[in-house]
Design a protein around this motif. Structure first.
Motif, mmCIF file in Angstrom:
data_model
loop_
_atom_site.group_PDB
_atom_site.id
_atom_site.type_symbol
_atom_site.label_atom_id
_atom_site.label_comp_id
_atom_site.label_asym_id
_atom_site.label_seq_id
_atom_site.Cartn_x
_atom_site.Cartn_y
_atom_site.Cartn_z
ATOM 1 N N GLY A 442 1.841 -46.180 110.805
ATOM 2 C CA GLY A 442 0.696 -45.373 111.202
ATOM 3 C C GLY A 442 0.569 -45.217 112.705
ATOM 4 O O GLY A 442 -0.182 -44.371 113.187
ATOM 5 N N THR A 443 1.335 -46.017 113.464
ATOM 6 C CA THR A 443 1.317 -45.909 114.922
ATOM 7 C C THR A 443 2.052 -44.642 115.347
ATOM 8 O O THR A 443 3.122 -44.324 114.825
ATOM 9 N N SER A 495 0.070 -36.596 117.964
ATOM 10 C CA SER A 495 1.408 -37.135 117.746
ATOM 11 C C SER A 495 1.566 -37.637 116.324
ATOM 12 O O SER A 495 0.638 -38.177 115.733
ATOM 13 N N GLU A 496 2.747 -37.460 115.783
ATOM 14 C CA GLU A 496 3.064 -37.854 114.416
ATOM 15 C C GLU A 496 3.258 -39.365 114.319
ATOM 16 O O GLU A 496 3.914 -39.970 115.170
ATOM 17 N N PRO A 497 2.731 -40.012 113.291
ATOM 18 C CA PRO A 497 3.057 -41.425 113.074
ATOM 19 C C PRO A 497 4.571 -41.613 112.950
ATOM 20 O O PRO A 497 5.257 -40.814 112.317
ATOM 21 N N LEU A 498 5.067 -42.664 113.577
ATOM 22 C CA LEU A 498 6.498 -42.930 113.509
ATOM 23 C C LEU A 498 6.834 -43.555 112.156
ATOM 24 O O LEU A 498 6.116 -44.422 111.660
ATOM 25 N N ARG A 499 7.950 -43.111 111.585
ATOM 26 C CA ARG A 499 8.361 -43.577 110.266
ATOM 27 C C ARG A 499 9.822 -44.027 110.312
ATOM 28 O O ARG A 499 10.619 -43.505 111.103
ATOM 29 N N GLU A 527 12.889 -48.436 112.535
ATOM 30 C CA GLU A 527 13.313 -49.219 111.381
ATOM 31 C C GLU A 527 12.225 -50.193 110.962
ATOM 32 O O GLU A 527 11.368 -50.575 111.763
ATOM 33 N N GLU A 528 12.258 -50.584 109.705
ATOM 34 C CA GLU A 528 11.313 -51.581 109.213
ATOM 35 C C GLU A 528 11.699 -52.952 109.753
ATOM 36 O O GLU A 528 12.869 -53.268 109.908
ATOM 37 N N MET A 538 5.709 -54.156 109.472
ATOM 38 C CA MET A 538 5.848 -53.713 110.853
ATOM 39 C C MET A 538 7.064 -52.805 111.002
ATOM 40 O O MET A 538 7.947 -52.770 110.142
ATOM 41 N N LEU A 539 7.085 -52.075 112.089
ATOM 42 C CA LEU A 539 8.212 -51.235 112.464
ATOM 43 C C LEU A 539 8.689 -51.634 113.855
ATOM 44 O O LEU A 539 7.937 -52.207 114.657
#
Length: 598
Positions: A442-443, A495-499, A527-528, A538-539
């Motif tokens: 979600g960040t 800004s888009e959440p990073l995935r 990455e996870e 977390m990412l």
């Protein structure tokens, strides 16, 4: 036309014939592309500006060119200030400027195939307050006065096979069909060239540096699609690859096709589809759903095959760049090397891989004060020699069938100053700060941007561009929706959440006008991460780019033990990945560059 002044005069005469009191000239094409084909380079032809973002407005007695902070220096070097007013965005918008400068009762023209509906609405509102009118043109007036305007590319499409793409076109179109079903929509219009290339697993050669073809596509709820592309660009191999589920029509048939959806629910992206598309859909009786192109996010989240391909491309590209840096280090102090000779030499090293398709953008080869312009582009007129006491910045990348690269390194020519080393080390600390960030799902990138800026902020310093942009899989080197940027800087905003699976650049910098520029850029993969003892997902980031970071510009005492640990581990990985591709003197040089910093 003999000069840019003549071109400006010719356009003004054409506007008189068209009964217009002004015209807006964006730097884009009918697909809202960042990089555009030669046929669509209207802003460059009119003004001489060679940057990749900008707009202009021409009025009978005034003309203005609008650029952001990346091009503050460049636009003044390339565009004649006697004829053009320089305006900075976003501080002043094109619509806002028009609202102050258009003549009362004036008719300001725009090409509806080159602007979004949101821009049209904003400009109409600003002009209405002025008592002026925004007028859509049927024919772009610049085209009428551009005598040697290039024709659109006639290059043929090529297949990006499933082994390289990691998923079939049928599977991708099935996902789009599911997306349409969820929204009770009948079809979606795809206008972004990279979205079409990714969805259909094809590539092209119609735009420099970006392997896409000039086309439109409409994907229906049953997973079939219409591809609108010049018929002579499709050979039998591509036709067989597309299969019966994709109906090929001429590109010229696209505008009329938009009028055939009466009573249908049709999705179109308000950021990527131009105003003319929305207008024609609505006039044809369609119910238009203003939704983001469903390919944008799917394309950004790379599958395992695309990630593996990028790693292979990065390893190959990193070795080519390392060989180039060794060459610069040896040859520049002897004299005789220039920005453009370095561009040519770097191209040689990349071409020696035997699999280079193209560069991923025009190489930024900037020495001394030119480095202070983040997007400087060396030309025969601006080309200068590399000289002792300067910093040399090279930002470049390659297009390979398995991946797209983008990397920036800086070298001193001779002995760097203490200030240069201080600034470089602060940029490195920021680079490491972002590379080692851990964050919850979600960040978004805007929330992480300060990680890269803090070491500069602590010294009262900053840089006026974003810190990171998404990168495609043998597609656009600037790919959304993810980015890392302050909201008020170019590339900022929501800004888009990073995935997991997203590839993004990590490129903090520092620029001292009139003296030098610094930027350290690697590509990183979201990455996870599992955190021992943690109880929340977390990412984090995996660094994908491997090439030495110049040791002589680093002040070791400014690095924390953790930062030194990161740098030493990074250089150990550089040696592990690039070392097997080198031997002899090259390998010795690499080993020296990758030695641990105590």
């Amino acid at each position: 036309m003999s000069s840019y002044a003549d071109r400006l005069s010719a356009l003004r005469e054409q506007l008189k014939r068209d009964r217009l009191d002004g015209f807006v000239v964006p730097l884009t094409d009918e697909h809202m592309s960042e990089y555009v084909g030669a046929y669509a380079q209207r802003l460059a032809w009119l003004t001489g500006f060679q940057g990749s973002a900008g707009s202009a407005v021409v009025l009978p007695e005034q003309a203005a060119i609008f650029t952001d902070g990346r091009y503050t220096l460049q636009v003044r070097q390339q565009v004649d200030g006697d004829h053009w007013q320089f305006v900075s965005v976003p501080a002043t918008s094109v619509a806002g400027w028009l609202g102050e400068h258009a003549a009362k009762g004036g008719r300001i023209g725009y090409d509806p195939w080159l602007h979004t509906s949101a821009w049209v609405a904003e400009a109409k509102k600003a002009l209405a307050a002025r008592g002026a009118e925004l007028v859509a043109v049927d024919t772009n007036p610049i085209d009428a006065v551009w005598p040697d305007r290039p024709a659109p590319s006639d290059a043929r499409l090529v297949v990006q096979n499933d082994a390289q793409a990691g998923a079939s076109s049928a599977a991708k179109r099935a996902e789009i069909a599911d997306w349409l079903a969820e929204r009770k929509a009948d079809a979606v219009v795809l206008t972004a060239l990279d979205s079409i290339a990714w969805t259909l697993n094809v590539r092209g050669q119609d735009v420099a540096h970006t392997p896409v073809a000039l086309a439109y596509a409409i994907v229906d709820a049953d997973g079939t699609a219409d591809l609108f592309v010049a018929s002579d660009k499709i050979d039998e191999t591509v036709r067989q690859h597309l299969g019966n589920a994709i109906r090929v029509q001429d590109r010229a048939a696209f505008p009329a096709a938009l009028g055939s959806y009466a009573g249908k629910r049709i999705a179109a992206d308000p950021e990527r589809a131009v105003a003319a598309i929305f207008d024609r859909l609505e006039l044809g009786g369609a119910k238009v759903l203003a939704l983001r192109d469903p390919v944008v996010l799917a394309k950004a989240m790379k599958n395992p095959v695309e990630i593996a391909g990028h790693r292979a491309a990065s390893a190959r590209d990193g070795a080519a760049l390392a060989r180039f840096l060794r060459w610069v280090e040896a040859e520049a102090p002897k004299g005789g090397q220039t920005e453009l000779s370095c561009v040519a030499k770097l191209q040689e090293f990349r071409e020696a891989t035997g699999v280079l398709k193209d560069t991923s953008f025009d190489t930024i080869s900037a020495t001394g004060e030119h480095g202070a312009s983040p997007h400087y582009h060396s030309t025969p007129e601006s080309n200068v020699p590399l000289e002792p006491g300067q910093l040399y910045l090279v930002d470049s990348g390659g297009q390979y069938a398995d991946g797209t690269t983008d990397v920036t390194r800086v070298l001193p020519i001779g002995q760097p100053t203490d200030e240069m080393r201080d600034r470089f080390t602060r940029v490195l600390k920021g680079h490491i700060g972002l590379a080692t960030a851990i964050f919850p799902p979600g960040t978004n990138g805007g929330q992480l941007d300060g990680f890269a800026r803090r070491p500069l902020w602590e010294a009262g310093l900053d840089y006026a561009h974003g810190t990171g942009h998404g990168v495609g899989a043998y597609l656009s080197v600037h790919e959304g929706p993810q980015r890392i940027a302050q909201p008020n800087y170019p590339g900022g905003g929501p800004s888009e959440p990073l995935r997991a699976g997203m590839i993004i650049s990590n490129e903090p910098g520092y620029y001292k006008a009139g003296e030098y520029g610094i930027r350290i850029e690697n590509l990183i993969l979201v990455e996870e991460r599992e955190i021992a003892g943690g109880d929340a997902p977390m990412l984090g980031f995996e660094t994908l780019t491997f090439c030495p970071i110049e040791r002589s510009l680093i002040v070791p005492e400014m690095l924390t033990s953790a930062e030194r640990g990161w740098l030493n581990a990074y250089h150990a990985k550089v040696l592990e990945i690039l070392g097997p591709q080198m031997s002899g003197d090259e390998l010795e040089w690499l080993e020296e560059k990758c030695a641990p910093i105590g």
